[in-house]
Design a protein around this motif. Structure first.
Motif, mmCIF file in Angstrom:
data_model
loop_
_atom_site.group_PDB
_atom_site.id
_atom_site.type_symbol
_atom_site.label_atom_id
_atom_site.label_comp_id
_atom_site.label_asym_id
_atom_site.label_seq_id
_atom_site.Cartn_x
_atom_site.Cartn_y
_atom_site.Cartn_z
ATOM 1 N N ARG A 411 17.952 -4.070 -15.874
ATOM 2 C CA ARG A 411 16.821 -3.153 -15.933
ATOM 3 C C ARG A 411 16.066 -3.285 -17.253
ATOM 4 O O ARG A 411 14.835 -3.302 -17.286
ATOM 5 C CB ARG A 411 17.325 -1.724 -15.744
ATOM 6 C CG ARG A 411 16.219 -0.680 -15.627
ATOM 7 C CD ARG A 411 16.773 0.602 -15.053
ATOM 8 N NE ARG A 411 18.027 0.985 -15.731
ATOM 9 C CZ ARG A 411 18.881 1.863 -15.217
ATOM 10 N NH1 ARG A 411 18.645 2.413 -14.033
ATOM 11 N NH2 ARG A 411 19.974 2.192 -15.879
ATOM 12 N N GLU A 412 16.808 -3.426 -18.359
ATOM 13 C CA GLU A 412 16.151 -3.551 -19.670
ATOM 14 C C GLU A 412 15.495 -4.923 -19.830
ATOM 15 O O GLU A 412 14.388 -5.039 -20.356
ATOM 16 C CB GLU A 412 17.201 -3.326 -20.760
ATOM 17 C CG GLU A 412 16.646 -3.300 -22.184
ATOM 18 C CD GLU A 412 16.555 -4.688 -22.772
ATOM 19 O OE1 GLU A 412 15.659 -4.910 -23.605
ATOM 20 O OE2 GLU A 412 17.359 -5.553 -22.379
ATOM 21 N N ALA A 413 16.172 -5.996 -19.334
ATOM 22 C CA ALA A 413 15.636 -7.345 -19.516
ATOM 23 C C ALA A 413 14.377 -7.581 -18.693
ATOM 24 O O ALA A 413 13.506 -8.364 -19.094
ATOM 25 C CB ALA A 413 16.706 -8.372 -19.139
ATOM 26 N N LEU A 414 14.251 -6.911 -17.543
ATOM 27 C CA LEU A 414 13.066 -7.111 -16.711
ATOM 28 C C LEU A 414 11.794 -6.607 -17.378
ATOM 29 O O LEU A 414 10.686 -6.955 -16.941
ATOM 30 C CB LEU A 414 13.254 -6.417 -15.360
ATOM 31 C CG LEU A 414 14.200 -7.125 -14.379
ATOM 32 C CD1 LEU A 414 14.438 -6.273 -13.150
ATOM 33 C CD2 LEU A 414 13.635 -8.493 -13.982
ATOM 34 N N THR A 415 11.909 -5.825 -18.401
ATOM 35 C CA THR A 415 10.715 -5.413 -19.149
ATOM 36 C C THR A 415 10.225 -6.520 -20.075
ATOM 37 O O THR A 415 9.112 -6.442 -20.587
ATOM 38 C CB THR A 415 11.020 -4.158 -19.983
ATOM 39 O OG1 THR A 415 12.016 -4.475 -20.972
ATOM 40 C CG2 THR A 415 11.518 -3.029 -19.098
ATOM 41 N N ARG A 416 11.080 -7.574 -20.277
ATOM 42 C CA ARG A 416 10.718 -8.634 -21.232
ATOM 43 C C ARG A 416 10.564 -10.001 -20.594
ATOM 44 O O ARG A 416 10.101 -10.928 -21.247
ATOM 45 C CB ARG A 416 11.790 -8.714 -22.323
ATOM 46 C CG ARG A 416 11.947 -7.438 -23.125
ATOM 47 C CD ARG A 416 12.981 -7.576 -24.227
ATOM 48 N NE ARG A 416 14.348 -7.630 -23.704
ATOM 49 C CZ ARG A 416 15.167 -8.650 -23.878
ATOM 50 N NH1 ARG A 416 14.761 -9.712 -24.532
ATOM 51 N NH2 ARG A 416 16.393 -8.612 -23.390
ATOM 52 N N GLY A 417 10.968 -10.161 -19.341
ATOM 53 C CA GLY A 417 10.847 -11.482 -18.730
ATOM 54 C C GLY A 417 11.741 -11.623 -17.518
ATOM 55 O O GLY A 417 12.305 -10.650 -17.003
ATOM 56 N N PRO A 418 11.928 -12.858 -17.019
ATOM 57 C CA PRO A 418 12.736 -13.083 -15.817
ATOM 58 C C PRO A 418 14.234 -12.960 -16.111
ATOM 59 O O PRO A 418 14.678 -13.124 -17.251
ATOM 60 C CB PRO A 418 12.378 -14.516 -15.404
ATOM 61 C CG PRO A 418 11.976 -15.172 -16.690
ATOM 62 C CD PRO A 418 11.320 -14.114 -17.528
ATOM 63 N N VAL A 419 15.000 -12.676 -15.065
ATOM 64 C CA VAL A 419 16.453 -12.544 -15.158
ATOM 65 C C VAL A 419 17.084 -13.501 -14.156
ATOM 66 O O VAL A 419 16.694 -13.538 -12.981
ATOM 67 C CB VAL A 419 16.907 -11.095 -14.874
ATOM 68 C CG1 VAL A 419 18.435 -11.013 -14.820
ATOM 69 C CG2 VAL A 419 16.357 -10.152 -15.932
ATOM 70 N N LEU A 420 18.062 -14.261 -14.612
ATOM 71 C CA LEU A 420 18.775 -15.215 -13.767
ATOM 72 C C LEU A 420 20.062 -14.589 -13.252
ATOM 73 O O LEU A 420 20.801 -13.950 -14.013
ATOM 74 C CB LEU A 420 19.103 -16.484 -14.572
ATOM 75 C CG LEU A 420 19.952 -17.544 -13.873
ATOM 76 C CD1 LEU A 420 19.215 -18.148 -12.687
ATOM 77 C CD2 LEU A 420 20.357 -18.639 -14.859
ATOM 78 N N VAL A 421 20.338 -14.778 -11.962
ATOM 79 C CA VAL A 421 21.576 -14.296 -11.346
ATOM 80 C C VAL A 421 22.254 -15.496 -10.701
ATOM 81 O O VAL A 421 21.728 -16.075 -9.741
ATOM 82 C CB VAL A 421 21.310 -13.199 -10.295
ATOM 83 C CG1 VAL A 421 22.631 -12.692 -9.720
ATOM 84 C CG2 VAL A 421 20.517 -12.053 -10.910
ATOM 85 N N GLN A 422 23.417 -15.881 -11.233
ATOM 86 C CA GLN A 422 24.156 -17.026 -10.687
ATOM 87 C C GLN A 422 25.222 -16.532 -9.710
ATOM 88 O O GLN A 422 26.042 -15.679 -10.052
ATOM 89 C CB GLN A 422 24.816 -17.826 -11.813
ATOM 90 C CG GLN A 422 25.480 -19.108 -11.329
ATOM 91 C CD GLN A 422 26.364 -19.733 -12.391
ATOM 92 O OE1 GLN A 422 27.463 -19.243 -12.670
ATOM 93 N NE2 GLN A 422 25.888 -20.805 -13.006
ATOM 94 N N VAL A 423 25.198 -17.063 -8.487
ATOM 95 C CA VAL A 423 26.150 -16.700 -7.441
ATOM 96 C C VAL A 423 26.865 -17.974 -7.011
ATOM 97 O O VAL A 423 26.214 -18.973 -6.694
ATOM 98 C CB VAL A 423 25.436 -16.053 -6.231
ATOM 99 C CG1 VAL A 423 26.445 -15.621 -5.181
ATOM 100 C CG2 VAL A 423 24.616 -14.861 -6.692
ATOM 101 N N PRO A 424 28.213 -17.992 -6.983
ATOM 102 C CA PRO A 424 28.928 -19.238 -6.688
ATOM 103 C C PRO A 424 28.709 -19.790 -5.297
ATOM 104 O O PRO A 424 28.937 -20.972 -5.075
ATOM 105 C CB PRO A 424 30.404 -18.859 -6.892
ATOM 106 C CG PRO A 424 30.384 -17.652 -7.751
ATOM 107 C CD PRO A 424 29.135 -16.924 -7.397
ATOM 108 N N ARG A 425 28.301 -18.968 -4.327
ATOM 109 C CA ARG A 425 28.168 -19.446 -2.953
ATOM 110 C C ARG A 425 26.752 -19.191 -2.461
ATOM 111 O O ARG A 425 26.121 -18.195 -2.810
ATOM 112 C CB ARG A 425 29.148 -18.727 -2.024
ATOM 113 C CG ARG A 425 30.604 -18.826 -2.460
ATOM 114 C CD ARG A 425 31.143 -20.241 -2.363
ATOM 115 N NE ARG A 425 32.493 -20.342 -2.895
ATOM 116 C CZ ARG A 425 33.581 -20.185 -2.152
ATOM 117 N NH1 ARG A 425 33.474 -19.908 -0.872
ATOM 118 N NH2 ARG A 425 34.780 -20.301 -2.690
ATOM 119 N N ARG A 426 26.279 -20.118 -1.590
ATOM 120 C CA ARG A 426 24.980 -19.915 -0.966
ATOM 121 C C ARG A 426 25.157 -19.108 0.313
ATOM 122 O O ARG A 426 26.265 -18.776 0.723
ATOM 123 C CB ARG A 426 24.327 -21.263 -0.666
ATOM 124 C CG ARG A 426 25.081 -22.096 0.362
ATOM 125 C CD ARG A 426 24.495 -23.487 0.482
ATOM 126 N NE ARG A 426 25.192 -24.262 1.505
ATOM 127 C CZ ARG A 426 24.826 -24.335 2.765
ATOM 128 N NH1 ARG A 426 23.753 -23.668 3.171
ATOM 129 N NH2 ARG A 426 25.502 -25.040 3.642
#
Length: 721
Positions: A411-426
């Protein structure tokens, strides 16, 4: 009809129209002269060195030798060492006419040398055809391919199929541009961040042969640093070769090289996406000496760069560097062979460090090239941990798979730019289980695992059948829970949690290259993370246990490598934004585990050194050398029994291989349908790897010559359990 009627008439007596018809009929009945047969029967042989030793492009190891052929005089000028030819192969000794062996099928091959006399005293077949006068197999490339075949217990023909691209006549007929003069030595640039970086570049520019294992700092600078190292090598008048794991990485380094070298023309990009004609055109430019710098994916490791001064590899732990085709060489080992045989510099670069790289440093073959701890802390983001216990106790985490810490960070980072979410499975929900008893959900038809492709659609992961009315066989329950949640489901949950923020996904089916520097949620599987302009404000590394829980010796090493790659895309402490804060990475895994602690400290070199010490105590690779023998139980047992193993060799197994899932396409190394295979591991002490490979190759050749079924042999397998 009388004989007078059969007598040909005088043309003068035939009317003009009939004369034309008679001429046409005569032409039709005339025998068309045939081209000279490819046996060259009765043809004179070359006056000097009339025997060509040919490597026939036929893979079995029992045929891995040179075969002598007669050189007709008409081919004398064209039949030079290194050119492609066509030869008759497989004719029996009884098929001899006028002193020349005939028959057999036509195969491709390469002339290795011309000699005055053959060691074979029987009749020789003649070369059937010189396909092209282009000398594609030089002396250095031949020596490299032979060394690779010997190291991996394979045949030279198999290695040449990996090293030489398919011929394209149109590309071959075009002239390559003239070579450009060497550039000026480049400025160190961001290499100055490493204490030994400037000295390494100066050594390359002088024409020296430095060897280093480079632990790159996180951030976007490493493609430019590769380009600077290549430019320094070119400044010395020598060539450079850099091998990267995938096309996206190759394009980044290619762009940096174009900028560093002042435009195109001094280097080429070699990837599978080019297509056969363009790839061969660029390969020819390298082979002819027009271009002396190459960046490319796995197959580029054999690129015939003239006067090679530097070989380099990026991210050697990526499995894309290991070829699936026999004899399955690894790009790192091929480049090590080139560095030794061709006396070149060597640079192994990575954000982390593999155990094999740590061994190069420990035994003194290469020097470490890394930044000091203060510089690392400034370049790396802040790493925070969340264990599974905290997630289980957190009501907010159970609802949206995000613990409070991760929720607040996003929530805090979205005020400053994009956020990456890594998920091990598709996928949506790759693994499902009964909500009541936790029994894995299975297909009623084939017992394969059920998957959720979307919110209301259950499909078997093996046979692909729909499962509209599932119920648990153990307890009768009808409600499911996710044991592993995929990227699509994660993206859906985050989209509901942050409805005003765009959500983008990147995975095997659709890989993003980059994303703009504005608030967005980017959900990606490992290895498919796009680069964010200006860096990500934060990253979440979800389900770390799924990476660490693989039953494999390299599970921890691979997990740390994937985490480092994702975290390196996040803004470091030294790259602060307008609010004065860098990026944050939250990892969901047990904080006390060694790979997690290595990520928190950003210490991949220390982790690799400890892993190397443990493997040394246990006798596992790379300290020891191993080979895997896989196939039917009887064939595996017979091959091992007939192999003259080096003294002290140890056999582990054999053990049954689990059968591949029904309905899944057969992969390399899978047994045929209905067969049960076994695998045995052969382990030898350091320094005995060459003897082990030679013994296995000899045993395989004997079995193939007898017509016995040959099990698969892989030297230095990636997966040993």
């Amino acid at each position: 009809m009388s004989r007078d009627d059969e007598r040909p008439r005088d043309p003068a007596e035939v009317p003009e129209g009939e004369q034309l018809a008679l001429i046409r009929e005569t032409v039709r009945k005339a025998k068309v002269p045939k081209a000279k047969p490819r046996t060259w029967r009765g043809a004179a042989l070359a006056a000097e060195r009339p025997v060509a030793r040919v490597l026939v492009d036929k893979g079995p190891v029992h045929l891995d030798k040179l075969w002598d052929y007669a050189v007709p005089a008409e081919m004398d000028a064209e039949a030079r060492p290194g050119v492609r030819v066509r030869v008759r192969f497989g004719a029996g000794a009884g098929k001899v006419r006028e002193g020349r062996r005939e028959g057999g099928g036509l195969l491709d091959g390469y002339i290795i040398e011309r000699v005055a006399e053959s060691d074979y005293r029987g009749p020789l077949a003649a070369l059937a055809q010189v396909v092209s006068t282009e000398r594609v197999l030089g002396t250095r490339l031949l020596a490299l391919c032979r060394a690779v075949a010997d190291r991996y217990a394979g045949s030279l023909a198999d290695v040449l199929q990996l090293a030489l691209p398919k011929r394209n006549a149109r590309a071959e007929g075009e002239p390559s541009p003239p070579p450009m003069p060497p550039p000026e030595p480049p400025a160190p640039g961001s290499w100055a961040r490493y204490p030994a970086g400037t000295g390494f570049l100066e050594a390359l520019a002088r024409g020296d042969r430095p060897r280093a294992v480079w632990t790159a700092l996180p951030g976007p600078h490493w493609p430019r640093e590769w380009a600077t190292a290549v430019a320094a090598t070119l400044a010395s008048g020598r060539g450079a070769l850099v091998v990267v794991p995938d096309g996206r990485t190759a394009e980044r380094v290619d762009t940096a090289l174009t900028e560093a070298l002042g435009g195109p023309g001094r280097h080429v990009l070699l990837t599978a996406d080019l297509g056969p004609e363009e790839r061969y055109r660029r390969w020819l430019a390298v082979s002819r000496g027009s271009v002396r710098a190459v960046v490319g994916t796995r197959a580029a490791m054999f690129a015939p760069v003239r006067e090679l001064g530097l070989v380099g590899i990026w991210d050697d732990g990526d499995r894309s560097h290991s070829d699936d085709r026999l004899p399955q060489p690894h790009a790192r080992d091929v480049l090590l062979l080139r560095a030794v045989h061709e006396k070149t510099g060597f640079l192994l670069g990575d954000l982390g460090r593999t155990v094999e790289a740590a061994q190069l440093v420990e035994n003194g073959w290469a020097r470490p090239l890394e930044a000091d701890r203060e510089r690392v802390r400034a370049a790396a983001p802040l790493i925070r941990t969340v264990d599974e216990g905290e997630v289980a106790r957190d009501a907010e985490a159970r609802a949206a798979r995000l613990p409070t810490l991760a929720w607040q960070t996003v929530r805090e980072a979205l005020t400053r730019g994009p956020v990456l979410v890594q998920v091990p499975r598709r996928g949506y929900v790759p693994k499902l289980a009964c909500e009541r008893c936790r029994e894995p959900a299975r297909c009623a038809h084939c017992s394969g695992p059920l998957e959720a492709r979307d919110a209301d659609h259950l499909v078997c992961g093996w046979c692909g059948r729909d499962e509209p009315a599932w119920h648990c066989r153990e307890c009768g329950g009808v409600r499911l829970r996710a044991s592993i949640v995929g990227a699509r489901r994660t993206a859906e949950e985050l989209g509901r949690a942050f409805p005003s923020v765009p959500v983008r996904t990147s995975g095997r089916d659709h890989v993003l290259t980059s994303v703009p520097d504005r608030p967005a949620l980017v959900v990606s599987t490992p290895g498919a993370e796009p680069v964010a302009e200006g860096g990500y404000a934060a990253a979440l590394l979800l389900d770390g246990w799924a990476l660490l829980g693989r039953p494999d010796l390299r599970a921890g090493e691979d997990a740390l490598r994937h985490w480092l790659e994702a975290a390196s895309l996040v803004r470091g402490h030294g790259e602060e934004g307008d609010d004065g804060r860098g990026g944050t990475v939250v990892i969901m895994a047990e904080p006390t585990l060694r790979p997690v602690q290595a990520l928190v400290r950003w210490d991949p070199a220390g982790y690799a050194a400890r892993e190397l010490a443990e493997r040394s105590d246990l006798g596992f690779p790379p300290i020891s050398r191993m080979a895997a023998v896989t196939g039917p139980a009887e064939a595996v047992t017979e091959l091992i029994a007939s192999t003259r193993l080096p003294e002290g060799a140890e056999t582990l197994g054999p053990v049954p291989l689990p059968p591949p899932p029904p309905g899944r396409p057969r992969r390399p190394g899978d047994p045929p349908a209905g067969e049960v295979w076994e695998r045995a591991l052969l382990r030898v002490r350091p320094g005995q790897g060459g003897a082990l490979a030679a013994a296995l190759k000899e045993a395989k050749a004997r079995r193939l010559a007898r017509g016995d079924r040959d099990p698969a042999v892989r030297v230095d397998p990636l997966d040993i359990g």
